[in-house]
Write a protein that holds these residues in place. Sequence first.
Motif, PDB file in Angstrom:
ATOM      1  N   GLU A 165       9.245  17.931 -24.166  1.00 52.92           N
ATOM      2  CA  GLU A 165       8.530  18.965 -24.931  1.00 52.92           C
ATOM      3  C   GLU A 165       9.352  20.238 -25.061  1.00 52.92           C
ATOM      4  OE1 GLU A 165       4.685  19.658 -23.336  1.00 52.92           O
ATOM      5  OE2 GLU A 165       3.961  17.618 -23.715  1.00 52.92           O
ATOM      6  N   THR A 166       9.983  20.674 -23.984  1.00 56.22           N
ATOM      7  CA  THR A 166      10.810  21.886 -24.047  1.00 56.22           C
ATOM      8  C   THR A 166      11.972  21.689 -24.993  1.00 56.22           C
ATOM      9  OG1 THR A 166      10.200  22.548 -21.803  1.00 56.22           O
ATOM     10  CG2 THR A 166      12.224  23.474 -22.701  1.00 56.22           C
ATOM     11  N   LYS A 169      10.943  21.919 -28.690  1.00 53.80           N
ATOM     12  CA  LYS A 169      10.690  23.261 -29.190  1.00 53.80           C
ATOM     13  C   LYS A 169      11.960  23.899 -29.745  1.00 53.80           C
ATOM     14  CE  LYS A 169       8.759  24.907 -25.462  1.00 53.80           C
ATOM     15  NZ  LYS A 169       8.091  25.869 -24.539  1.00 53.80           N
TER      16      LYS A 169
END
Length: 438
Positions: A165-166, A169
């Motif tokens: 997820e990081t 981004k």
Amino acid sequence: MRLPTRNAIARRMHDIRLIRENPEAFDAGLARRGLEPLSAQIVAADVSLRALQTEIQGSLARRNEASKLIGQAMASGDKDKAEALKAEVADLKTALPAKEDAEREQLAALQDMLAAIPNIPLDDVPAGEDEEGNVEIARWGTPRSFDFTPQEHADFAPALGLDFETAAKMSGARFAFLKGQMARLERALGQFMLDKQTNEAGYTECATPLMVRDEAAYGTTQLPKFREDLFQTTDGRWLISTSEMSLTNAVREEILPEAELPIRMTALTPCFRSEAGSAGRDTRGYIRQHQFWKVELVSIVRPEDSDAELERKTRAAEAILEALELPYRKMLLCSGDMGFSARKTYDLEVWLPGQNAYREISSCSTCGDFQARRMNARFRREGGKGNEFVHTLNGSGLAVGRTLVALLENYQQADGSVDIPKALLPYMGGITKLTPAI
């Protein structure tokens, strides 16, 4: 180092002489790749090109000869002959540009034709259209019996520091952000592989550029066929999809003494791939990423040594899996599933209990003189006359990210932790187990 002339390039992708002398064998090799016969088209283009070049050379020779005769005619007072010769020279000069343009066009057409043709398989490569035609050669290790249902790494590894997820981004899909113990494990894997290949398998460690120019990507066959799978910088360089691109090109435009062979090189580098042809495949997890680490193994050898070198290289990759106690199988790829530049390829497929399947973790290939011709990489035998093209081989020893996945799935525990295999403990700074974040 300079890029070969277009004429040299056009004739170094495949051996035109061999195609002329035995077109049936060439077409038979293409048929094993699932391609239509091309020898007649290639030979016709080559004959036309050579005829045009002969015509140009004749025109240039006659122009030079006539220019000398003009001076002789003038000296002897034969003005009519001198004027006739001047007119002939002028006509030759007028006609040459069109012929030279035609030569460039025919060269480009022949180059494009040859650049799109894959390498010819060795005789012992099994026939087949796709992975269904691959042949299992051997298996090593017994898949672990779990007292719980093993999970895929994408389901439990985020709690251990494999953060998708990081990464998404900042970079989008197919990137990962590794943290803490997970980052340490990936670093440990790369260092362990590199140490084993240099200390035990005899490879020389190299630190290579991560960007290369057109001619380097062309030499190892990423260009022109696989342009869409590469990332390009704004100044025209290409991010390496594998350090094979930089390691193999270390010998481009070289004439090596026979005594220097074999050359065995290895590098641990990031690799960058657009994965343009893999839409929808392995979108979950860490198996197919745009950026990943890999230990590459490249060999430069004499032609008579390439078969044995392929076995040696494959064994060096197998030794990593066995040291990590990861079950795997060795596959001989069929003619329709091999890479573009390969004459013969072994794939090593590691067992992934989360998928209940074997998945590729290394490919080891011999390319014969296919890449060497494109790079003009040659050697001179001791006491011999003339130069010969070297043979090149490459393989993964191993893909670090896929090895990380294999460790996570094979060493996972019911509580979500992952044991560290014994071979990696000296690299882990006292960490013996990955534990989920609370």
